[in-house]
Write an enzyme that holds these catalytic residues in place. Sequence first.
Site, short mmCIF file in Angstrom:
data_model
loop_
_atom_site.label_atom_id
_atom_site.label_comp_id
_atom_site.label_asym_id
_atom_site.label_seq_id
_atom_site.Cartn_x
_atom_site.Cartn_y
_atom_site.Cartn_z
N SER A 15 0.82 -1.22 0.00
CA SER A 15 0.00 0.00 0.00
C SER A 15 0.84 1.26 0.00
CB SER A 15 -0.92 0.03 1.22
OG SER A 15 -0.23 0.48 2.37
N ASP A 88 -4.64 -10.04 3.86
CA ASP A 88 -3.97 -10.03 5.16
C ASP A 88 -3.13 -11.30 5.24
OD1 ASP A 88 -3.29 -10.33 7.82
OD2 ASP A 88 -5.23 -9.66 8.59
N ASN A 115 6.84 -8.79 1.37
CA ASN A 115 7.27 -7.49 1.90
C ASN A 115 6.51 -7.07 3.16
OD1 ASN A 115 8.31 -4.52 1.53
ND2 ASN A 115 6.06 -4.39 1.59
N TYR A 181 10.93 -7.76 16.37
CA TYR A 181 11.16 -7.46 14.96
C TYR A 181 12.39 -8.20 14.45
CZ TYR A 181 11.96 -4.62 10.76
OH TYR A 181 12.16 -4.20 9.46
N LYS A 185 12.95 -11.16 11.54
CA LYS A 185 13.76 -10.92 10.35
C LYS A 185 14.90 -11.94 10.26
CE LYS A 185 11.28 -7.59 8.80
NZ LYS A 185 10.55 -7.71 7.53
N ILE A 214 15.76 2.76 5.30
CA ILE A 214 15.17 3.20 4.04
C ILE A 214 14.13 4.28 4.35
CG2 ILE A 214 13.99 2.45 1.93
CD1 ILE A 214 16.79 1.11 2.39
N1 NAD Z 1 11.99 1.14 6.03
C1 NAD Z 1 13.08 0.54 6.47
O1 NAD Z 1 14.02 1.19 6.91
C2 NAD Z 1 13.19 -0.96 6.44
C3 NAD Z 1 14.42 -1.54 6.77
C4 NAD Z 1 14.54 -2.92 6.74
C5 NAD Z 1 13.46 -3.72 6.40
N2 NAD Z 1 12.26 -3.13 6.10
C6 NAD Z 1 11.15 -4.02 5.78
O2 NAD Z 1 10.59 -3.66 4.53
C7 NAD Z 1 9.18 -3.92 4.54
C8 NAD Z 1 8.43 -2.66 4.18
O3 NAD Z 1 8.78 -1.63 5.08
P1 NAD Z 1 8.26 -0.13 4.95
O4 NAD Z 1 9.29 0.74 5.53
O5 NAD Z 1 7.77 0.11 3.58
O6 NAD Z 1 7.08 -0.19 6.03
P2 NAD Z 1 5.52 0.18 5.93
O7 NAD Z 1 4.98 0.05 7.30
O8 NAD Z 1 5.33 1.46 5.22
O9 NAD Z 1 4.97 -0.98 4.99
C9 NAD Z 1 4.49 -2.21 5.49
C10 NAD Z 1 3.30 -2.60 4.69
O10 NAD Z 1 2.85 -3.86 5.17
C11 NAD Z 1 1.43 -3.79 5.30
N3 NAD Z 1 0.97 -4.77 6.28
C12 NAD Z 1 1.06 -4.72 7.63
N4 NAD Z 1 0.47 -5.79 8.17
C13 NAD Z 1 0.01 -6.55 7.15
C14 NAD Z 1 -0.68 -7.78 7.06
N5 NAD Z 1 -1.07 -8.46 8.16
N6 NAD Z 1 -0.98 -8.27 5.83
C15 NAD Z 1 -0.62 -7.59 4.72
N7 NAD Z 1 0.01 -6.42 4.73
C16 NAD Z 1 0.33 -5.90 5.94
C17 NAD Z 1 1.15 -2.35 5.70
O11 NAD Z 1 -0.20 -1.97 5.47
C18 NAD Z 1 2.14 -1.61 4.81
O12 NAD Z 1 1.60 -1.34 3.54
C19 NAD Z 1 8.86 -4.46 5.93
O13 NAD Z 1 8.88 -5.87 5.91
C20 NAD Z 1 10.00 -3.92 6.77
O14 NAD Z 1 10.23 -4.71 7.90
C21 NAD Z 1 12.10 -1.77 6.12
#
Ligand code: NAD
Length: 275
Positions: A15, A88, A115, A181, A185, A214
Amino acid sequence: MINLEGKVALVTGASRGIGRVDALTLARAGADVVVTDILLESDLESRARAEQYGPLAQVMQSTGQVYTERTAEAIRAMGRRSAAYRMDVTNPEQVREVFARVREEFGGLHVLVNNAGTLDHLGQIENQRDELWERDLRVNLTGAYTCCKAVWPIMKEQQDGRIVNMSSVAGTLGGFGQASYSSTKAGLIGLTKSLALEGARHGIRVNAVAPGIIGTEAFKMGTGHQDRMVARTAFRRVGEPEDVANAIAFLVSDLARYITGVVLNVSGGIELFTF
Ligand SMILES: NC(=O)c1ccc[n+]([C@@H]2O[C@H](COP(=O)([O-])OP(=O)(O)OC[C@H]3O[C@@H](n4cnc5c(N)ncnc54)[C@H](O)[C@@H]3O)[C@@H](O)[C@H]2O)c1
């Protein structure tokens, strides 16, 4: 060149943030892409549901930072097929239904990007809320397992599958205040390597990416520790969602046909010894 023409991809948690950019990047490389999330902007029912998914989902919904359907539209505007589905990852029945629908409507499913994740709380062990520990396991780890299990027969029959699991440097390094978390991971790395071994004989490759910091919408809302985290990177800056998406596009392309079971850091060198 990375060319995903003729491939159908599905991204979970798309999303916003990294997932949304993954979907757009895979489409630019030629794939048809199914965009899935718990939140859809036009789905009034999911407004109420945002409450169930906690404060971050509520903020994103109430500030309009939900782009699931708009992402699918943008992909169609590129001339690719696309659809936005509510899915979900903690609901195995819904996951199976969506995957069956994709197979039926798109004629296959070749690329899965696990993701979806929760990145919305910090707390040392004594303050770790048990329900958040359980929730993080359910979404980040069991959710990816559920999606891998559901896609497996499809990819096996095709003798063609490319899965990327979204780990994190928190999974390889640990994270202060991130017991739940980082455990999920780290767990994803075990899942990736085990399924890489099982998938090889069926033409299924399974890899992981481990992003560092990120600059997504969720990160920018963050914890107040951003500057300290940035100072630990070799580049002294946050990464962009595109940096992660480009790594994923490579891993799921034929350019990476001899690569399986790896964890690719996309971290600006945060794991390197710096001072
Ligand atoms: N942003 C960072 O710095 C970073 C670093 C390392 C890893 N990550 C990983 O990258 C991925 C995306 O991170 P982001 O920063 O875009 O975070 P974000 O919170 O913006 O995106 C997470 C997405 O997952 C969705 N989500 C949550 N629960 C869900 C469920 N039960 N079913 C389906 N969708 C669900 C949310 O609605 C959202 O769209 C995550 O797995 C996060 O752990 C992010």
